[in-house]
Design a protein around this motif. Sequence first.
Motif, PDB file in Angstrom:
ATOM      1  N   ARG A   1       1.092  -0.907  -0.077  1.00 31.85           N
ATOM      2  CA  ARG A   1       0.078  -0.131   0.133  1.00 31.85           C
ATOM      3  C   ARG A   1       0.432   1.038  -0.094  1.00 31.85           C
ATOM      4  O   ARG A   1       2.222   1.511   0.819  1.00 31.85           O
ATOM      5  CB  ARG A   1      -0.480   0.333   1.240  1.00 31.85           C
ATOM      6  N   LEU A   2       0.893   2.071  -0.886  1.00 32.22           N
ATOM      7  CA  LEU A   2       1.058   3.411  -0.939  1.00 32.22           C
ATOM      8  C   LEU A   2       0.178   4.346   0.114  1.00 32.22           C
ATOM      9  O   LEU A   2      -1.320   4.308   0.393  1.00 32.22           O
ATOM     10  CB  LEU A   2       0.888   4.368  -2.118  1.00 32.22           C
ATOM     11  N   ARG A   3       1.416   4.778   1.270  1.00 32.31           N
ATOM     12  CA  ARG A   3       0.169   5.621   2.273  1.00 32.31           C
ATOM     13  C   ARG A   3       0.524   6.788   1.820  1.00 32.31           C
ATOM     14  O   ARG A   3       2.079   6.823   2.556  1.00 32.31           O
ATOM     15  CB  ARG A   3       0.873   4.786   3.794  1.00 32.31           C
TER      16      ARG A   3
ATOM     17  N   PHE B   1       0.507  11.046   5.071  1.00 31.38           N
ATOM     18  CA  PHE B   1       1.200  11.247   6.172  1.00 31.38           C
ATOM     19  C   PHE B   1       0.843  12.864   6.141  1.00 31.38           C
ATOM     20  O   PHE B   1       1.647  13.266   5.393  1.00 31.38           O
ATOM     21  CB  PHE B   1       1.715  10.937   7.065  1.00 31.38           C
TER      22      PHE B   1
ATOM     23  N   GLU C   1      -3.359  10.280   8.595  1.00 27.69           N
ATOM     24  CA  GLU C   1      -2.792   9.129   7.288  1.00 27.69           C
ATOM     25  C   GLU C   1      -3.787  10.099   5.772  1.00 27.69           C
ATOM     26  O   GLU C   1      -4.917   9.340   5.865  1.00 27.69           O
ATOM     27  CB  GLU C   1      -3.231   8.041   7.191  1.00 27.69           C
TER      28      GLU C   1
ATOM     29  N   LEU D   1      -4.016   9.034   2.523  1.00 29.63           N
ATOM     30  CA  LEU D   1      -4.073   8.620   1.464  1.00 29.63           C
ATOM     31  C   LEU D   1      -3.282   7.164   1.417  1.00 29.63           C
ATOM     32  O   LEU D   1      -2.499   6.901   2.594  1.00 29.63           O
ATOM     33  CB  LEU D   1      -3.646   9.384   0.332  1.00 29.63           C
ATOM     34  N   SER D   2      -4.053   6.188   1.518  1.00 29.56           N
ATOM     35  CA  SER D   2      -3.908   5.165   1.206  1.00 29.56           C
ATOM     36  C   SER D   2      -3.911   4.424   0.435  1.00 29.56           C
ATOM     37  O   SER D   2      -5.176   3.681  -0.092  1.00 29.56           O
ATOM     38  CB  SER D   2      -4.625   3.416   2.503  1.00 29.56           C
ATOM     39  N   LEU D   3      -3.664   3.397  -0.937  1.00 32.95           N
ATOM     40  CA  LEU D   3      -3.341   2.929  -2.033  1.00 32.95           C
ATOM     41  C   LEU D   3      -2.667   2.111  -2.130  1.00 32.95           C
ATOM     42  O   LEU D   3      -2.171   1.631  -2.144  1.00 32.95           O
ATOM     43  CB  LEU D   3      -3.629   4.406  -3.207  1.00 32.95           C
ATOM     44  N   ALA D   4      -3.411   0.433  -2.855  1.00 35.93           N
ATOM     45  CA  ALA D   4      -2.984  -0.394  -3.534  1.00 35.93           C
ATOM     46  C   ALA D   4      -2.217   0.084  -3.907  1.00 35.93           C
ATOM     47  O   ALA D   4      -3.104   0.763  -5.054  1.00 35.93           O
ATOM     48  CB  ALA D   4      -4.224  -1.456  -2.945  1.00 35.93           C
TER      49      ALA D   4
ATOM     50  N   LEU E   1       2.953   5.120  12.759  1.00 32.21           N
ATOM     51  CA  LEU E   1       3.057   3.906  12.278  1.00 32.21           C
ATOM     52  C   LEU E   1       3.309   2.806  13.411  1.00 32.21           C
ATOM     53  O   LEU E   1       2.352   1.435  13.613  1.00 32.21           O
ATOM     54  CB  LEU E   1       4.526   3.009  11.490  1.00 32.21           C
TER      55      LEU E   1
ATOM     56  N   GLU F   1      -0.552   2.024  14.893  1.00 29.32           N
ATOM     57  CA  GLU F   1      -1.419   0.663  14.362  1.00 29.32           C
ATOM     58  C   GLU F   1      -0.627  -1.108  15.307  1.00 29.32           C
ATOM     59  O   GLU F   1      -1.481  -1.811  15.268  1.00 29.32           O
ATOM     60  CB  GLU F   1      -0.826   0.090  12.994  1.00 29.32           C
TER      61      GLU F   1
END
Length: 115
Positions: free
Chosen positions: A33-35, A37, A42, A44-47, A111, A114
């Motif tokens: 995932r491209l994340r 901050f 966060e 953006l979270s994109l596979a 991070l 989490e």
Amino acid sequence: EAWASLWATSRWPRPEATASVAGQSSEPDGHIRLRAFDGQMEILSLAVTHSCIVFGSSVKHAHIADASHDSVKSQHAALIFQPGGSFSVQSINGDVLLGAPVAFPSVLAALRAEH
């Protein structure tokens, strides 16, 4: 498809498609995932499912836009998938600085929260 239309208008030559190596895919499988901050948030979270993702100042010329600073060029850098599961970052029209999460305390805190 939006990605295809971006390449048609791009001023940057798309890298040649990477060939499969020893049965390894030439495209990422979406597990990475491209994340992005903003501080600890966060935004953006994109596979990652494409072998090349262009970053720039607007979605007219890039897949991912960042208009947060005037120094970001219309096509600034690209994240390029390599067979075997690694990635590289290539500058297109601007300076690129990479750093591990430990270099960005707010990202590191997010991070760590989490786990």
